[in-house]
Design a protein around this motif. Structure first.
Motif, PDB file in Angstrom:
ATOM      1  N   VAL A  80       0.853  -1.194   0.000  1.00 24.11           N
ATOM      2  CA  VAL A  80       0.000   0.000   0.000  1.00 24.11           C
ATOM      3  C   VAL A  80       0.891   1.248   0.000  1.00 24.11           C
ATOM      4  N   ILE A  81       1.903   1.241   0.845  1.00 28.13           N
ATOM      5  CA  ILE A  81       2.760   2.412   1.028  1.00 28.13           C
ATOM      6  C   ILE A  81       3.551   2.759  -0.232  1.00 28.13           C
ATOM      7  N   VAL A  82       4.194   1.787  -0.839  1.00 24.50           N
ATOM      8  CA  VAL A  82       5.056   2.059  -2.007  1.00 24.50           C
ATOM      9  C   VAL A  82       4.261   2.638  -3.180  1.00 24.50           C
ATOM     10  N   PRO A  83       3.150   2.020  -3.600  1.00 25.94           N
ATOM     11  CA  PRO A  83       2.410   2.637  -4.716  1.00 25.94           C
ATOM     12  C   PRO A  83       1.802   3.999  -4.358  1.00 25.94           C
ATOM     13  N   ALA A  84       1.351   4.152  -3.116  1.00 24.18           N
ATOM     14  CA  ALA A  84       0.726   5.416  -2.720  1.00 24.18           C
ATOM     15  C   ALA A  84       1.729   6.570  -2.794  1.00 24.18           C
ATOM     16  N   TYR A  85       2.911   6.367  -2.241  1.00 24.88           N
ATOM     17  CA  TYR A  85       3.914   7.430  -2.274  1.00 24.88           C
ATOM     18  C   TYR A  85       4.555   7.586  -3.656  1.00 24.88           C
ATOM     19  N   THR A  86       4.632   6.527  -4.423  1.00 23.23           N
ATOM     20  CA  THR A  86       5.122   6.646  -5.800  1.00 23.23           C
ATOM     21  C   THR A  86       4.185   7.542  -6.602  1.00 23.23           C
ATOM     22  N   TYR A  87       2.901   7.325  -6.427  1.00 20.99           N
ATOM     23  CA  TYR A  87       1.900   8.160  -7.096  1.00 20.99           C
ATOM     24  C   TYR A  87       2.010   9.613  -6.634  1.00 20.99           C
ATOM     25  N   ALA A  88       2.141   9.825  -5.323  1.00 21.25           N
ATOM     26  CA  ALA A  88       2.221  11.184  -4.785  1.00 21.25           C
ATOM     27  C   ALA A  88       3.466  11.910  -5.299  1.00 21.25           C
ATOM     28  N   ILE A  89       4.592  11.219  -5.338  1.00 21.89           N
ATOM     29  CA  ILE A  89       5.826  11.823  -5.853  1.00 21.89           C
ATOM     30  C   ILE A  89       5.673  12.153  -7.334  1.00 21.89           C
ATOM     31  N   ALA A  90       5.044  11.277  -8.084  1.00 24.49           N
ATOM     32  CA  ALA A  90       4.822  11.532  -9.514  1.00 24.49           C
ATOM     33  C   ALA A  90       3.939  12.762  -9.719  1.00 24.49           C
ATOM     34  N   ILE A  91       2.931  12.938  -8.873  1.00 29.99           N
ATOM     35  CA  ILE A  91       2.069  14.128  -8.961  1.00 29.99           C
ATOM     36  C   ILE A  91       2.893  15.382  -8.715  1.00 29.99           C
ATOM     37  N   GLY A  92       3.717  15.369  -7.656  1.00 27.66           N
ATOM     38  CA  GLY A  92       4.554  16.528  -7.359  1.00 27.66           C
ATOM     39  C   GLY A  92       5.507  16.864  -8.498  1.00 27.66           C
ATOM     40  N   TYR A  93       6.151  15.843  -9.049  1.00 22.99           N
ATOM     41  CA  TYR A  93       7.068  16.067 -10.169  1.00 22.99           C
ATOM     42  C   TYR A  93       6.322  16.628 -11.384  1.00 22.99           C
ATOM     43  N   SER A  94       5.150  16.084 -11.651  1.00 27.16           N
ATOM     44  CA  SER A  94       4.396  16.535 -12.829  1.00 27.16           C
ATOM     45  C   SER A  94       4.004  18.002 -12.722  1.00 27.16           C
ATOM     46  N   ARG A  95       3.730  18.467 -11.514  1.00 23.73           N
ATOM     47  CA  ARG A  95       3.350  19.879 -11.344  1.00 23.73           C
ATOM     48  C   ARG A  95       4.518  20.806 -11.669  1.00 23.73           C
ATOM     49  N   MET A  96       5.738  20.368 -11.353  1.00 28.10           N
ATOM     50  CA  MET A  96       6.916  21.167 -11.716  1.00 28.10           C
ATOM     51  C   MET A  96       7.181  21.053 -13.217  1.00 28.10           C
ATOM     52  N   TYR A  97       7.078  19.851 -13.751  1.00 27.58           N
ATOM     53  CA  TYR A  97       7.326  19.622 -15.173  1.00 27.58           C
ATOM     54  C   TYR A  97       6.377  20.446 -16.047  1.00 27.58           C
ATOM     55  N   LEU A  98       5.144  20.579 -15.609  1.00 27.05           N
ATOM     56  CA  LEU A  98       4.150  21.332 -16.379  1.00 27.05           C
ATOM     57  C   LEU A  98       4.314  22.845 -16.247  1.00 27.05           C
ATOM     58  N   GLY A  99       5.275  23.284 -15.443  1.00 26.19           N
ATOM     59  CA  GLY A  99       5.514  24.714 -15.267  1.00 26.19           C
ATOM     60  C   GLY A  99       4.531  25.386 -14.334  1.00 26.19           C
ATOM     61  N   MET A 100       3.810  24.599 -13.556  1.00 30.05           N
ATOM     62  CA  MET A 100       2.782  25.140 -12.682  1.00 30.05           C
ATOM     63  C   MET A 100       3.304  25.502 -11.288  1.00 30.05           C
ATOM     64  N   HIS A 101       4.419  24.883 -10.866  1.00 30.90           N
ATOM     65  CA  HIS A 101       4.922  25.089  -9.508  1.00 30.90           C
ATOM     66  C   HIS A 101       6.437  25.088  -9.456  1.00 30.90           C
ATOM     67  N   TYR A 102       6.948  25.816  -8.471  1.00 28.77           N
ATOM     68  CA  TYR A 102       8.358  25.779  -8.112  1.00 28.77           C
ATOM     69  C   TYR A 102       8.581  24.565  -7.215  1.00 28.77           C
ATOM     70  N   PRO A 103       9.832  24.093  -7.079  1.00 29.49           N
ATOM     71  CA  PRO A 103      10.095  22.980  -6.164  1.00 29.49           C
ATOM     72  C   PRO A 103       9.640  23.260  -4.731  1.00 29.49           C
ATOM     73  N   SER A 104       9.797  24.487  -4.269  1.00 26.94           N
ATOM     74  CA  SER A 104       9.364  24.815  -2.898  1.00 26.94           C
ATOM     75  C   SER A 104       7.848  24.678  -2.736  1.00 26.94           C
ATOM     76  N   ASP A 105       7.081  24.962  -3.781  1.00 22.61           N
ATOM     77  CA  ASP A 105       5.622  24.790  -3.739  1.00 22.61           C
ATOM     78  C   ASP A 105       5.273  23.320  -3.509  1.00 22.61           C
ATOM     79  N   VAL A 106       5.987  22.456  -4.212  1.00 23.50           N
ATOM     80  CA  VAL A 106       5.727  21.018  -4.132  1.00 23.50           C
ATOM     81  C   VAL A 106       6.165  20.456  -2.776  1.00 23.50           C
ATOM     82  N   ILE A 107       7.334  20.885  -2.307  1.00 17.15           N
ATOM     83  CA  ILE A 107       7.836  20.397  -1.014  1.00 17.15           C
ATOM     84  C   ILE A 107       6.901  20.805   0.111  1.00 17.15           C
ATOM     85  N   VAL A 108       6.479  22.058   0.140  1.00 13.72           N
ATOM     86  CA  VAL A 108       5.576  22.518   1.197  1.00 13.72           C
ATOM     87  C   VAL A 108       4.212  21.838   1.063  1.00 13.72           C
TER      88      VAL A 108
END
Length: 130
Positions: A80-108
């Protein structure tokens, strides 16, 4: 469906953590009033996604990490833990990749989601005396 009381409590806990995390994120977005990266640096970063005018913190990342943490606390198993956090990390990365957020936005956003889930989990334990 099975009238499982523990499962119902865990689902309420997950919903509460997501609502609490969203309230914090929305409050911070309007308090900080930070423009999105594509708006602040249009010559370098191109808009590839959809979102409102405010950047800090990332609401998508907050929701993803609140969900992942709630699921991990409710069902503490690696499958449960590995897929859940893999998905969450992918969401955070995608928001930066799409130009929508800075790394600090995603970390916070991730910290808010994780913190809200832990807080609601501990509050539920304190209320029920478990």
């Amino acid at each position: 469906a099975t009238h499982n009381k523990d499962l119902r409590i865990q689902s309420y806990n997950t919903a509460a953590s997501i609502l609490f995390a969203n309230a914090l994120t929305t409050t911070l977005k309007f308090s900080v009033d930070r423009p999105r990266p594509f708006a602040a640096h249009p010559d370098v970063i191109y808009k590839k996604g959809v979102g409102g005018p405010l950047s800090f913190p990332s609401g998508h990342t907050t929701n993803a990490f609140a969900t992942a943490t709630s699921l991990s606390l409710a069902f503490p198993r690696w499958y449960v833990i590995v897929p859940a956090y893999t998905y969450a990390i992918a969401i955070g990365y995608s928001r930066m990749y799409l130009g929508m957020h800075y790394p600090s936005d995603v970390i916070v956003g991730a910290l808010i989601g994780i913190g809200a889930s832990f807080l609601t989990f501990q509050t539920q334990k304190w209320i029920t005396g478990m």
